[in-house]
Write an enzyme that holds these catalytic residues in place. Structure first.
Site, PDB file in Angstrom:
ATOM      1  N   GLU A 230       0.881  -1.166   0.000  1.00 54.14           N
ATOM      2  CA  GLU A 230       0.000   0.000   0.000  1.00 54.14           C
ATOM      3  C   GLU A 230       0.914   1.209   0.000  1.00 54.14           C
ATOM      4  OE1 GLU A 230      -1.101   3.287   1.061  1.00 54.14           O
ATOM      5  OE2 GLU A 230      -1.339   2.450   3.065  1.00 54.14           O
ATOM      6  N   CYS A 264      -2.060   8.859   3.524  1.00 54.26           N
ATOM      7  CA  CYS A 264      -1.681   8.374   2.194  1.00 54.26           C
ATOM      8  C   CYS A 264      -2.799   8.547   1.174  1.00 54.26           C
ATOM      9  CB  CYS A 264      -1.245   6.916   2.257  1.00 54.26           C
ATOM     10  SG  CYS A 264      -2.538   5.783   2.796  1.00 54.26           S
TER      11      CYS A 264
END
Length: 483
Positions: A230, A264
Protein backbone atom coordinates in the site's frame (compact mmCIF):
# COMPACT_ATOMS: atom_id res chain seq x y z
CA UNK A 1 11.53 11.88 -0.73
CA UNK A 2 10.03 9.19 1.50
CA UNK A 3 7.54 10.82 3.87
CA UNK A 4 6.50 7.73 5.80
CA UNK A 5 9.79 5.83 6.06
CA UNK A 6 12.35 8.60 5.55
CA UNK A 7 14.41 7.81 8.68
CA UNK A 8 15.26 4.38 7.19
CA UNK A 9 16.63 5.83 3.95
CA UNK A 10 20.31 5.67 4.93
CA UNK A 11 19.91 3.17 7.74
CA UNK A 12 23.03 1.33 8.93
CA UNK A 13 23.30 -2.42 8.80
CA UNK A 14 21.17 -4.21 11.36
CA UNK A 15 22.92 -5.24 14.58
CA UNK A 16 23.92 -8.91 14.32
CA UNK A 17 22.16 -9.78 17.58
CA UNK A 18 18.91 -8.20 16.40
CA UNK A 19 19.18 -9.97 13.04
CA UNK A 20 19.68 -13.28 14.84
CA UNK A 21 16.72 -12.53 17.13
CA UNK A 22 14.52 -11.80 14.11
CA UNK A 23 15.42 -15.12 12.52
CA UNK A 24 14.97 -16.97 15.82
CA UNK A 25 11.51 -15.45 16.29
CA UNK A 26 10.51 -16.41 12.77
CA UNK A 27 11.73 -19.98 13.38
CA UNK A 28 9.72 -20.16 16.61
CA UNK A 29 6.58 -18.93 14.89
CA UNK A 30 7.10 -21.39 12.04
CA UNK A 31 7.43 -24.23 14.55
CA UNK A 32 4.26 -23.11 16.32
CA UNK A 33 2.44 -22.98 12.99
CA UNK A 34 3.64 -26.49 12.12
CA UNK A 35 2.26 -27.73 15.43
CA UNK A 36 -1.13 -26.09 14.76
CA UNK A 37 -1.36 -25.44 11.00
CA UNK A 38 -5.11 -24.81 10.88
CA UNK A 39 -6.40 -23.06 14.03
CA UNK A 40 -10.06 -23.71 14.71
CA UNK A 41 -12.72 -21.02 14.57
CA UNK A 42 -12.83 -20.51 18.35
CA UNK A 43 -9.05 -20.10 18.57
CA UNK A 44 -9.07 -17.44 15.86
CA UNK A 45 -12.02 -15.69 17.48
CA UNK A 46 -10.15 -15.66 20.80
CA UNK A 47 -7.20 -13.95 19.09
CA UNK A 48 -9.52 -11.27 17.68
CA UNK A 49 -11.09 -10.75 21.10
CA UNK A 50 -7.61 -10.37 22.61
CA UNK A 51 -6.77 -7.68 20.05
CA UNK A 52 -9.95 -5.82 20.91
CA UNK A 53 -9.28 -6.19 24.64
CA UNK A 54 -5.76 -4.81 24.27
CA UNK A 55 -6.96 -1.65 22.54
CA UNK A 56 -9.75 -1.03 25.02
CA UNK A 57 -7.58 -1.75 28.06
CA UNK A 58 -4.83 0.56 26.82
CA UNK A 59 -6.76 3.22 24.93
CA UNK A 60 -5.50 6.24 26.86
CA UNK A 61 -1.92 4.98 26.85
CA UNK A 62 -2.09 4.50 23.07
CA UNK A 63 -3.41 8.04 22.58
CA UNK A 64 -0.66 9.47 24.78
CA UNK A 65 2.11 7.46 23.07
CA UNK A 66 1.07 8.65 19.61
CA UNK A 67 0.82 12.23 20.86
CA UNK A 68 4.40 12.03 22.17
CA UNK A 69 5.65 10.54 18.90
CA UNK A 70 4.15 13.43 16.92
CA UNK A 71 5.12 16.18 19.35
CA UNK A 72 1.43 17.01 19.24
CA UNK A 73 -1.31 14.88 17.72
CA UNK A 74 -4.95 15.85 18.13
CA UNK A 75 -6.55 13.46 20.61
CA UNK A 76 -9.74 13.42 18.55
CA UNK A 77 -7.83 12.56 15.38
CA UNK A 78 -6.20 9.61 17.15
CA UNK A 79 -9.59 8.37 18.30
CA UNK A 80 -11.13 8.98 14.86
CA UNK A 81 -8.27 7.77 12.67
CA UNK A 82 -6.63 5.07 14.78
CA UNK A 83 -8.62 3.68 17.70
CA UNK A 84 -12.15 3.62 16.26
CA UNK A 85 -11.31 2.08 12.84
CA UNK A 86 -8.97 -0.47 14.45
CA UNK A 87 -11.79 -1.69 16.70
CA UNK A 88 -14.15 -1.63 13.72
CA UNK A 89 -11.82 -3.81 11.67
CA UNK A 90 -11.52 -6.34 14.47
CA UNK A 91 -15.28 -6.51 15.05
CA UNK A 92 -15.93 -6.79 11.32
CA UNK A 93 -13.57 -9.77 10.99
CA UNK A 94 -14.98 -11.44 14.10
CA UNK A 95 -18.55 -11.11 12.85
CA UNK A 96 -17.79 -12.75 9.49
CA UNK A 97 -15.07 -15.20 10.44
CA UNK A 98 -17.18 -18.36 10.41
CA UNK A 99 -18.47 -17.66 6.91
CA UNK A 100 -15.00 -16.75 5.61
CA UNK A 101 -13.52 -20.01 6.91
CA UNK A 102 -16.02 -22.24 5.12
CA UNK A 103 -14.88 -24.52 2.33
CA UNK A 104 -16.41 -23.20 -0.88
CA UNK A 105 -18.03 -25.34 -3.56
CA UNK A 106 -16.95 -25.01 -7.16
CA UNK A 107 -18.55 -26.29 -10.35
CA UNK A 108 -17.44 -29.45 -12.13
CA UNK A 109 -17.75 -30.92 -15.62
CA UNK A 110 -20.25 -33.68 -14.89
CA UNK A 111 -19.76 -35.20 -18.34
CA UNK A 112 -16.08 -35.87 -17.68
CA UNK A 113 -16.22 -36.39 -13.91
CA UNK A 114 -19.64 -37.74 -12.88
CA UNK A 115 -19.93 -38.07 -9.13
CA UNK A 116 -16.76 -36.06 -8.40
CA UNK A 117 -16.64 -32.82 -6.36
CA UNK A 118 -14.61 -29.62 -6.46
CA UNK A 119 -13.88 -27.53 -3.35
CA UNK A 120 -11.73 -24.54 -2.43
CA UNK A 121 -10.54 -24.43 1.16
CA UNK A 122 -8.93 -21.27 2.64
CA UNK A 123 -6.03 -22.30 4.86
CA UNK A 124 -3.47 -20.28 6.85
CA UNK A 125 -0.25 -19.34 5.08
CA UNK A 126 1.88 -19.47 8.23
CA UNK A 127 3.79 -16.36 9.34
CA UNK A 128 2.90 -12.89 8.06
CA UNK A 129 5.30 -9.93 8.23
CA UNK A 130 3.73 -6.49 8.69
CA UNK A 131 5.66 -3.24 8.18
CA UNK A 132 3.72 -0.13 9.25
CA UNK A 133 4.49 3.61 9.00
CA UNK A 134 4.01 6.21 11.71
CA UNK A 135 1.01 8.14 10.42
CA UNK A 136 -1.84 5.85 11.62
CA UNK A 137 0.12 3.20 13.47
CA UNK A 138 -2.58 1.71 15.72
CA UNK A 139 -5.06 1.33 12.87
CA UNK A 140 -2.46 -0.06 10.48
CA UNK A 141 -1.06 -2.51 13.02
CA UNK A 142 -4.32 -3.83 14.42
CA UNK A 143 -6.39 -3.93 11.25
CA UNK A 144 -3.60 -5.96 9.62
CA UNK A 145 -3.37 -8.22 12.67
CA UNK A 146 -7.14 -8.73 12.64
CA UNK A 147 -6.96 -9.97 9.06
CA UNK A 148 -3.87 -12.10 9.68
CA UNK A 149 -5.31 -13.74 12.81
CA UNK A 150 -8.71 -14.25 11.19
CA UNK A 151 -6.89 -16.16 8.44
CA UNK A 152 -5.19 -18.31 11.12
CA UNK A 153 -1.69 -16.91 10.77
CA UNK A 154 1.01 -15.77 13.16
CA UNK A 155 2.56 -12.33 12.78
CA UNK A 156 5.69 -10.26 13.20
CA UNK A 157 5.25 -6.46 13.15
CA UNK A 158 7.92 -3.83 12.44
CA UNK A 159 7.17 -0.26 13.53
CA UNK A 160 8.61 3.01 12.22
CA UNK A 161 11.52 4.84 13.79
CA UNK A 162 9.09 7.72 14.32
CA UNK A 163 6.84 5.53 16.51
CA UNK A 164 9.29 5.01 19.37
CA UNK A 165 6.87 5.72 22.23
CA UNK A 166 4.17 3.54 20.70
CA UNK A 167 6.68 0.77 20.01
CA UNK A 168 7.83 0.89 23.63
CA UNK A 169 4.23 0.58 24.80
CA UNK A 170 3.47 -2.36 22.50
CA UNK A 171 6.71 -4.12 23.40
CA UNK A 172 5.91 -3.79 27.08
CA UNK A 173 2.21 -4.67 27.10
CA UNK A 174 1.34 -6.88 24.12
CA UNK A 175 3.16 -9.93 25.57
CA UNK A 176 0.49 -9.95 28.32
CA UNK A 177 -2.05 -10.74 25.60
CA UNK A 178 -0.09 -12.84 23.07
CA UNK A 179 2.92 -15.16 23.36
CA UNK A 180 5.89 -14.34 21.09
CA UNK A 181 5.27 -17.42 18.96
CA UNK A 182 1.91 -15.83 18.04
CA UNK A 183 2.79 -12.13 17.81
CA UNK A 184 6.10 -10.30 17.93
CA UNK A 185 6.68 -6.54 17.66
CA UNK A 186 9.92 -4.89 16.60
CA UNK A 187 11.13 -1.32 16.96
CA UNK A 188 13.24 0.37 14.28
CA UNK A 189 16.67 0.69 15.87
CA UNK A 190 18.69 1.01 12.67
CA UNK A 191 18.62 -1.35 9.71
CA UNK A 192 15.86 -3.49 11.23
CA UNK A 193 13.46 -2.71 8.38
CA UNK A 194 15.88 -3.99 5.73
CA UNK A 195 16.64 -7.16 7.69
CA UNK A 196 12.94 -7.65 8.42
CA UNK A 197 12.13 -7.47 4.69
CA UNK A 198 14.69 -10.20 3.98
CA UNK A 199 13.04 -12.73 6.28
CA UNK A 200 11.33 -15.69 4.62
CA UNK A 201 7.76 -14.81 5.54
CA UNK A 202 4.81 -16.55 3.95
CA UNK A 203 3.43 -13.09 3.11
CA UNK A 204 4.71 -9.55 3.68
CA UNK A 205 2.38 -6.58 4.05
CA UNK A 206 4.01 -3.16 3.67
CA UNK A 207 2.48 0.31 3.98
CA UNK A 208 4.65 3.25 2.99
CA UNK A 209 6.11 5.11 0.04
CA UNK A 210 6.57 3.87 -3.50
CA UNK A 211 10.36 4.20 -3.28
CA UNK A 212 10.61 2.16 -0.09
CA UNK A 213 8.03 -0.29 -1.45
CA UNK A 214 10.38 -1.09 -4.33
CA UNK A 215 13.16 -1.86 -1.85
CA UNK A 216 10.88 -4.05 0.25
CA UNK A 217 9.65 -5.95 -2.80
CA UNK A 218 13.22 -6.49 -4.03
CA UNK A 219 14.25 -7.87 -0.63
CA UNK A 220 11.20 -10.14 -0.44
CA UNK A 221 11.81 -11.42 -3.97
CA UNK A 222 14.92 -13.28 -2.82
CA UNK A 223 12.61 -15.57 -0.81
CA UNK A 224 9.80 -15.57 -3.40
CA UNK A 225 7.74 -14.02 -0.63
CA UNK A 226 4.41 -12.62 -1.89
CA UNK A 227 3.78 -8.99 -0.95
CA UNK A 228 0.89 -6.64 -0.42
CA UNK A 229 2.05 -3.06 -0.98
CA UNK A 230 0.00 0.00 0.00
CA UNK A 231 2.05 2.88 -1.34
CA UNK A 232 0.07 6.10 -1.67
CA UNK A 233 0.95 8.64 -4.36
CA UNK A 234 -0.80 11.79 -5.54
CA UNK A 235 -4.55 11.25 -5.14
CA UNK A 236 -6.59 13.92 -6.98
CA UNK A 237 -9.99 15.46 -6.37
CA UNK A 238 -11.86 16.59 -9.49
CA UNK A 239 -14.82 18.90 -8.96
CA UNK A 240 -17.23 19.12 -11.89
CA UNK A 241 -19.07 22.33 -12.66
CA UNK A 242 -22.47 21.00 -11.54
CA UNK A 243 -21.39 20.20 -7.96
CA UNK A 244 -22.05 22.79 -5.18
CA UNK A 245 -18.64 24.33 -4.53
CA UNK A 246 -19.14 25.07 -0.82
CA UNK A 247 -20.04 21.46 -0.14
CA UNK A 248 -17.01 20.28 -2.07
CA UNK A 249 -14.74 22.74 -0.24
CA UNK A 250 -16.00 21.69 3.19
CA UNK A 251 -15.44 18.01 2.45
CA UNK A 252 -12.12 18.34 0.64
CA UNK A 253 -10.61 20.60 3.30
CA UNK A 254 -11.64 18.21 6.07
CA UNK A 255 -9.86 15.38 4.28
CA UNK A 256 -6.82 17.52 3.41
CA UNK A 257 -6.24 18.79 6.96
CA UNK A 258 -6.95 15.58 8.87
CA UNK A 259 -3.68 14.64 10.59
CA UNK A 260 -2.19 17.80 9.03
CA UNK A 261 -2.34 16.14 5.62
CA UNK A 262 -0.20 13.18 6.70
CA UNK A 263 -2.55 10.61 5.15
CA UNK A 264 -1.68 8.37 2.19
CA UNK A 265 -5.18 8.77 0.73
CA UNK A 266 -5.59 12.50 1.31
CA UNK A 267 -6.43 14.89 -1.53
CA UNK A 268 -2.96 15.64 -2.89
CA UNK A 269 -4.14 18.14 -5.50
CA UNK A 270 -7.45 19.63 -6.62
CA UNK A 271 -8.76 20.11 -10.16
CA UNK A 272 -11.40 22.86 -10.49
CA UNK A 273 -13.06 24.66 -13.38
CA UNK A 274 -10.72 27.56 -14.10
CA UNK A 275 -13.32 30.24 -13.47
CA UNK A 276 -14.20 28.82 -10.01
CA UNK A 277 -10.70 28.83 -8.48
CA UNK A 278 -11.12 32.31 -6.96
CA UNK A 279 -14.44 31.28 -5.40
CA UNK A 280 -12.82 28.18 -3.88
CA UNK A 281 -10.04 30.34 -2.38
CA UNK A 282 -12.68 32.64 -0.87
CA UNK A 283 -14.54 29.67 0.64
CA UNK A 284 -11.36 28.09 2.01
CA UNK A 285 -10.48 31.35 3.77
CA UNK A 286 -13.84 31.12 5.57
CA UNK A 287 -13.90 27.39 6.31
CA UNK A 288 -10.41 26.74 7.67
CA UNK A 289 -10.25 29.53 10.33
CA UNK A 290 -13.67 28.40 11.58
CA UNK A 291 -12.20 24.96 12.27
CA UNK A 292 -8.74 25.93 13.51
CA UNK A 293 -8.51 29.37 15.15
CA UNK A 294 -4.72 29.39 14.90
CA UNK A 295 -1.66 27.19 14.51
CA UNK A 296 -1.82 26.60 18.28
CA UNK A 297 -5.24 24.92 18.08
CA UNK A 298 -5.27 21.63 20.03
CA UNK A 299 -7.15 20.13 17.08
CA UNK A 300 -4.28 20.82 14.67
CA UNK A 301 -1.60 18.14 14.46
CA UNK A 302 2.15 18.73 14.14
CA UNK A 303 4.30 17.31 11.37
CA UNK A 304 6.01 14.14 12.48
CA UNK A 305 9.60 15.43 12.58
CA UNK A 306 11.89 18.29 11.63
CA UNK A 307 12.88 16.57 8.42
CA UNK A 308 9.25 16.48 7.25
CA UNK A 309 8.78 20.12 8.27
CA UNK A 310 11.88 21.28 6.41
CA UNK A 311 10.96 19.29 3.31
CA UNK A 312 7.52 20.88 3.00
CA UNK A 313 8.72 24.41 3.75
CA UNK A 314 11.44 24.02 1.11
CA UNK A 315 8.86 22.76 -1.40
CA UNK A 316 6.63 25.77 -0.69
CA UNK A 317 9.45 28.25 -1.08
CA UNK A 318 10.65 26.54 -4.24
CA UNK A 319 7.14 26.73 -5.75
CA UNK A 320 6.87 30.42 -4.86
CA UNK A 321 10.26 31.12 -6.43
CA UNK A 322 9.05 29.38 -9.59
CA UNK A 323 6.01 31.67 -9.84
CA UNK A 324 3.34 29.95 -7.74
CA UNK A 325 1.06 31.93 -5.42
CA UNK A 326 0.92 30.69 -1.81
CA UNK A 327 -2.37 31.30 0.02
CA UNK A 328 -2.10 30.68 3.80
CA UNK A 329 -5.50 29.90 5.30
CA UNK A 330 -4.86 30.88 8.94
CA UNK A 331 -3.95 34.30 10.36
CA UNK A 332 -0.46 34.91 11.69
CA UNK A 333 2.82 33.26 10.83
CA UNK A 334 2.71 30.64 8.03
CA UNK A 335 4.70 28.08 10.02
CA UNK A 336 6.36 27.39 13.38
CA UNK A 337 9.55 25.37 13.28
CA UNK A 338 9.67 24.81 17.05
CA UNK A 339 6.26 23.08 17.06
CA UNK A 340 6.60 21.70 13.51
CA UNK A 341 3.27 23.18 12.45
CA UNK A 342 2.59 24.58 9.01
CA UNK A 343 -0.55 26.59 8.34
CA UNK A 344 -2.88 25.13 5.72
CA UNK A 345 -1.95 26.55 2.32
CA UNK A 346 -3.48 26.61 -1.11
CA UNK A 347 -0.95 26.78 -3.93
CA UNK A 348 -2.09 28.42 -7.16
CA UNK A 349 -0.40 28.47 -10.57
CA UNK A 350 2.30 26.00 -9.52
CA UNK A 351 4.51 24.97 -12.47
CA UNK A 352 3.96 21.35 -13.46
CA UNK A 353 7.55 20.35 -12.75
CA UNK A 354 7.62 21.64 -9.14
CA UNK A 355 7.84 19.15 -6.28
CA UNK A 356 4.32 19.91 -5.04
CA UNK A 357 2.87 18.57 -8.31
CA UNK A 358 5.37 15.75 -8.73
CA UNK A 359 5.84 14.16 -5.29
CA UNK A 360 3.40 13.06 -2.61
CA UNK A 361 3.11 16.09 -0.29
CA UNK A 362 2.20 14.49 3.05
CA UNK A 363 1.36 17.82 4.64
CA UNK A 364 -1.39 20.51 4.86
CA UNK A 365 -0.68 21.91 1.39
CA UNK A 366 -3.24 21.76 -1.42
CA UNK A 367 -2.21 22.70 -4.99
CA UNK A 368 -5.22 23.90 -7.00
CA UNK A 369 -5.14 23.35 -10.75
CA UNK A 370 -7.68 25.01 -13.03
CA UNK A 371 -9.10 23.26 -16.09
CA UNK A 372 -11.27 24.32 -19.02
CA UNK A 373 -12.72 20.94 -20.06
CA UNK A 374 -13.20 17.65 -18.24
CA UNK A 375 -11.06 15.97 -20.90
CA UNK A 376 -8.20 18.32 -20.00
CA UNK A 377 -8.57 17.45 -16.31
CA UNK A 378 -8.62 13.71 -17.02
CA UNK A 379 -5.52 14.04 -19.20
CA UNK A 380 -3.73 15.85 -16.35
CA UNK A 381 -4.42 12.95 -13.98
CA UNK A 382 -3.60 10.24 -16.53
CA UNK A 383 -0.22 11.84 -17.28
CA UNK A 384 0.84 10.76 -13.77
CA UNK A 385 1.20 7.33 -12.13
CA UNK A 386 -2.03 5.67 -10.97
CA UNK A 387 -3.03 7.19 -7.60
CA UNK A 388 -4.17 5.27 -4.54
CA UNK A 389 -7.49 7.15 -4.51
CA UNK A 390 -9.62 9.27 -6.84
CA UNK A 391 -12.23 11.77 -5.67
CA UNK A 392 -14.72 12.87 -8.38
CA UNK A 393 -17.46 15.35 -7.41
CA UNK A 394 -20.60 15.55 -9.55
CA UNK A 395 -24.38 15.11 -9.23
CA UNK A 396 -24.48 13.59 -12.72
CA UNK A 397 -24.34 9.79 -12.45
CA UNK A 398 -23.29 9.39 -16.05
CA UNK A 399 -20.43 11.86 -15.57
CA UNK A 400 -19.25 9.97 -12.47
CA UNK A 401 -19.42 6.62 -14.26
CA UNK A 402 -17.41 8.03 -17.16
CA UNK A 403 -14.76 9.48 -14.85
CA UNK A 404 -14.42 6.20 -12.94
CA UNK A 405 -13.91 4.38 -16.24
CA UNK A 406 -11.35 6.91 -17.50
CA UNK A 407 -9.25 7.41 -14.36
CA UNK A 408 -7.62 4.30 -12.88
CA UNK A 409 -6.88 4.37 -9.16
CA UNK A 410 -6.68 2.03 -6.19
CA UNK A 411 -10.08 3.16 -4.91
CA UNK A 412 -12.76 5.80 -5.45
CA UNK A 413 -14.84 7.97 -3.15
CA UNK A 414 -17.62 9.85 -4.95
CA UNK A 415 -18.58 13.34 -3.75
CA UNK A 416 -16.32 13.18 -0.70
CA UNK A 417 -12.80 12.12 0.25
CA UNK A 418 -11.16 9.49 2.48
CA UNK A 419 -14.30 7.63 3.47
CA UNK A 420 -13.72 4.65 1.18
CA UNK A 421 -10.93 3.62 3.59
CA UNK A 422 -13.38 3.58 6.52
CA UNK A 423 -15.72 1.06 4.85
CA UNK A 424 -14.87 -2.28 6.42
CA UNK A 425 -16.65 -4.22 3.68
CA UNK A 426 -14.57 -2.65 0.89
CA UNK A 427 -11.12 -4.00 -0.03
CA UNK A 428 -8.28 -1.51 0.05
CA UNK A 429 -5.19 -1.42 -2.14
CA UNK A 430 -3.35 0.39 -4.88
CA UNK A 431 -2.60 -0.19 -8.52
CA UNK A 432 0.69 0.27 -10.33
CA UNK A 433 2.89 2.79 -8.52
CA UNK A 434 0.33 3.11 -5.71
CA UNK A 435 0.57 -0.53 -4.71
CA UNK A 436 -0.52 -4.09 -5.32
CA UNK A 437 -2.75 -6.59 -3.60
CA UNK A 438 -5.72 -6.03 -1.32
CA UNK A 439 -6.19 -5.72 2.40
CA UNK A 440 -9.32 -5.22 4.52
CA UNK A 441 -12.64 -6.99 4.08
CA UNK A 442 -12.93 -10.58 2.82
CA UNK A 443 -10.37 -9.86 0.10
CA UNK A 444 -7.79 -9.21 2.83
CA UNK A 445 -8.65 -12.52 4.51
CA UNK A 446 -8.26 -14.33 1.20
CA UNK A 447 -4.95 -12.56 0.45
CA UNK A 448 -3.52 -13.95 3.70
CA UNK A 449 -4.90 -17.43 3.08
CA UNK A 450 -3.97 -20.16 0.64
CA UNK A 451 -7.06 -20.98 -1.40
CA UNK A 452 -6.37 -24.67 -1.86
CA UNK A 453 -8.24 -26.31 -4.74
CA UNK A 454 -9.37 -29.80 -3.75
CA UNK A 455 -10.73 -32.37 -6.23
CA UNK A 456 -12.67 -35.33 -4.79
CA UNK A 457 -12.82 -38.23 -7.24
CA UNK A 458 -16.00 -40.32 -7.44
CA UNK A 459 -15.88 -43.91 -6.05
CA UNK A 460 -15.91 -45.22 -9.61
CA UNK A 461 -13.62 -43.12 -11.80
CA UNK A 462 -14.78 -42.69 -15.40
CA UNK A 463 -11.17 -42.05 -16.34
CA UNK A 464 -10.48 -45.79 -16.26
CA UNK A 465 -12.10 -46.02 -19.70
CA UNK A 466 -9.39 -43.75 -21.04
CA UNK A 467 -6.35 -45.55 -19.67
CA UNK A 468 -3.79 -46.79 -22.24
CA UNK A 469 -3.61 -48.69 -24.43
CA UNK A 470 -6.02 -46.34 -26.20
CA UNK A 471 -8.62 -48.13 -28.29
CA UNK A 472 -11.61 -47.33 -30.44
CA UNK A 473 -13.74 -46.26 -27.48
CA UNK A 474 -11.11 -43.74 -26.37
CA UNK A 475 -10.92 -42.45 -29.95
CA UNK A 476 -14.65 -41.83 -30.06
CA UNK A 477 -14.83 -40.19 -26.60
CA UNK A 478 -11.87 -37.87 -27.20
CA UNK A 479 -13.05 -37.01 -30.70
CA UNK A 480 -16.43 -36.04 -29.25
CA UNK A 481 -14.96 -33.99 -26.37
CA UNK A 482 -12.51 -32.11 -28.55
CA UNK A 483 -15.02 -30.88 -31.14
Amino acid sequence: MDPRHAPDRDAPACDARIAAALRSTLDAQRAAHAADPAPAYHARLADLHALRRFIRDNREALVEAIDRDYGHRSRHETLLGDITPALGSIDYCAGRLKRWMRTRRRGIDVLLYPGARNRVKPQPLGVVGIIVPWNFPVFLVFSALATAFAAGNRAMVKLSENSRHLASLLLERLPRYFPPEKLSVWDESGGVGIEFSRLGFDHLLFTGSTRTGRQVMAAAAANLCPVTLELGGKSPALVCRDFPLRTAAERILFAKLLNAGQVCTTVDYLLLPEDRVAEFVHLARQIVPARYASLDSPDYTSLIDTRAFDRIVAALESARAAGATLVPLLPGEPWQRETRRIAPHLVLDAPGECELLQQEIFGPILPVVGYVTIGEAVAFIRARPHPLAFYPFSRDRHAIATLIDQVMSGGVCVNDALWQVAQHDLPFGGVGASGMGQCHAEEGFLALSKLRPIFHQAPLSPMRWLWPPFGRFADRVLDFLSR
